[in-house]
Scaffold this active site. Sequence first.
Site, PDB file in Angstrom:
ATOM      1  N   SER A 157     -11.101  -1.194  -0.519  1.00  0.00           N
ATOM      2  CA  SER A 157     -10.164  -1.059   0.214  1.00  0.00           C
ATOM      3  C   SER A 157      -9.905  -0.988   1.819  1.00  0.00           C
ATOM      4  O   SER A 157      -9.401  -1.959   2.576  1.00  0.00           O
ATOM      5  CB  SER A 157      -9.294   0.500   0.189  1.00  0.00           C
ATOM      6  N   ASP A 176       0.662  -1.293   0.240  1.00  0.00           N
ATOM      7  CA  ASP A 176       0.060  -0.004   0.076  1.00  0.00           C
ATOM      8  C   ASP A 176       0.542   1.221  -0.073  1.00  0.00           C
ATOM      9  O   ASP A 176       1.692   1.407  -0.557  1.00  0.00           O
ATOM     10  CB  ASP A 176      -0.935  -0.393   0.967  1.00  0.00           C
ATOM     11  N   HIS A 197      -3.487   5.995   3.571  1.00  0.00           N
ATOM     12  CA  HIS A 197      -3.833   4.910   3.042  1.00  0.00           C
ATOM     13  C   HIS A 197      -3.932   3.177   3.640  1.00  0.00           C
ATOM     14  O   HIS A 197      -4.374   2.577   4.193  1.00  0.00           O
ATOM     15  CB  HIS A 197      -4.794   4.988   1.793  1.00  0.00           C
TER      16      HIS A 197
END
Lengths: 77, 437
Positions: free
Chosen positions: B386, B180, B212
């Site tokens: 996600s 990520d 994220h």
Amino acid sequence: MVKVTVTVDDQHVAAIADVAEALRATGMQVEQVLGDVGMVLGSIDDGAEQSVRAVDGVQSVDRSLNFQLPPPDSPTQ
Amino acid sequence: MIDQTLPMGADGAGQTAETTGKYVVVFADVDANPARMLESVLGASSVANSRDFADQEADATQAPATVFAELGVAVVAADPDQLSALQTSPDAQGAILSIAPERIYHPLQSTGYLEGYRDAVADLAGRLGAGSNGSSAATIGGQVGVAQFPDTATASWGLQATRVLSSPQSGKGIKVAILDTGFETAHPDFVGRNITLASFIPGETPKDGHGHGTHCTGTACGPKNPSGSRRYGIAYESDIFIGKVLSNSGSGSDTSVLGGMNWAIAQGCHVVSMSLGANVQPPHPPYTEVGRRALDKGTLVVAAAGNNARRHERSWGFVGAPANSPYIMAIAALEQDLSVAYFSARSSTSGTGGQRGGQVDNAGPGWQVYSSWILPQKYHTISGTSMATPHASGIAALWAQKTGLRGAALWSVLAQESDRLYEPAVDVGGGLVLAPQ
């Protein structure tokens, strides 16, 4: 030049260094040789796809994908 | 999750005949003061309260926001910035159960707008929290015993829904890779954890400059008892492998992603979690091969199905790369009532292309997911496939610990043990991933 990902077939993964060498011989600029997944990444001239595909041990030649996340303040990620 | 061509979030919502362009906000607590909260975000004096209308038929067509206090519901005309503020404001965390595009309901009889509207709101209140996804009321109303999983003081809703809290497994001995944007290495919730970091982004360290990656890591591998926070993490004793394959600005390519996958496999990771994707419908051959080879080496790769659906606009999207590769497990996003989130991509089927790949395999919590974030913010609540993906990855680690199964066998047990849902298989595959008990 276009960025490509070359998938090496199962039979040639163990000899991926040789495949990478053969790819260089076609004019491909090899940037990464990934032995555990059997991929060779780099750049080729437009129109060179055919000669790269013809290399022994090459299963497929695909244009590199790009990925882009939304900005951090987006509520959906 | 990545979305190259469509606006993210609810920005694209509500401009068709099916929705009004307004949003229905459902509050967690009917006794709270939703009007005050809305005023602080949307601006004062823009909020009308149904208590001001003796007959309860507030004229919601005029005010920017109308609060139905008795129902704990408000209808809000919000622009994208205001909507984003509502979804991310600290005041809203926990207070707002859901935000959904307001649907236009067609009354069976030719009654006026207000009567139809009142019935619609009453119906909404009856299924509190249901539906950003545009499912018809009849579909949801026909289900008996549909659960609701709000966040509590002790745990995020996703951990409750997936039965993580009662699982005796911790992920101990299991290596979980998060590919990520990197990780907030200074986060206090991860002190003492075994973390291996690598960056595949030239010129950037593994430290997360986006948020994220830290969010996804928190869900899959976060602690059992975070200090001063409710629990949000699953495999709390797993070994964490952070591969930074997306830059601080969120971008990556085959070069970084395949490099990260190669590294994770070489490290012997049992589970690889990839909350990333591109809106490309045909499977990308390299990921199909890498996914298959990973399974053969005992590594299960889990990826986000994609956020390119707009279900309230009857747009179902498709599973993007790399999740569309048949040997990579594609995860859809669910809301608190276990309905599919409006953005969650639908499977391609043999009727829509005939190509192997593109299937949604399982589903996980992906709506208003609370987890760790880069400092100084520390925590954040966001939505997306996600966020669903690391739920599946963390739970896969628990199953790997419990059963000793790896690769395709681990995939199989995860699918076999998932909870079947009242949603089409094209949207949720085998259903909600569940932790071993």
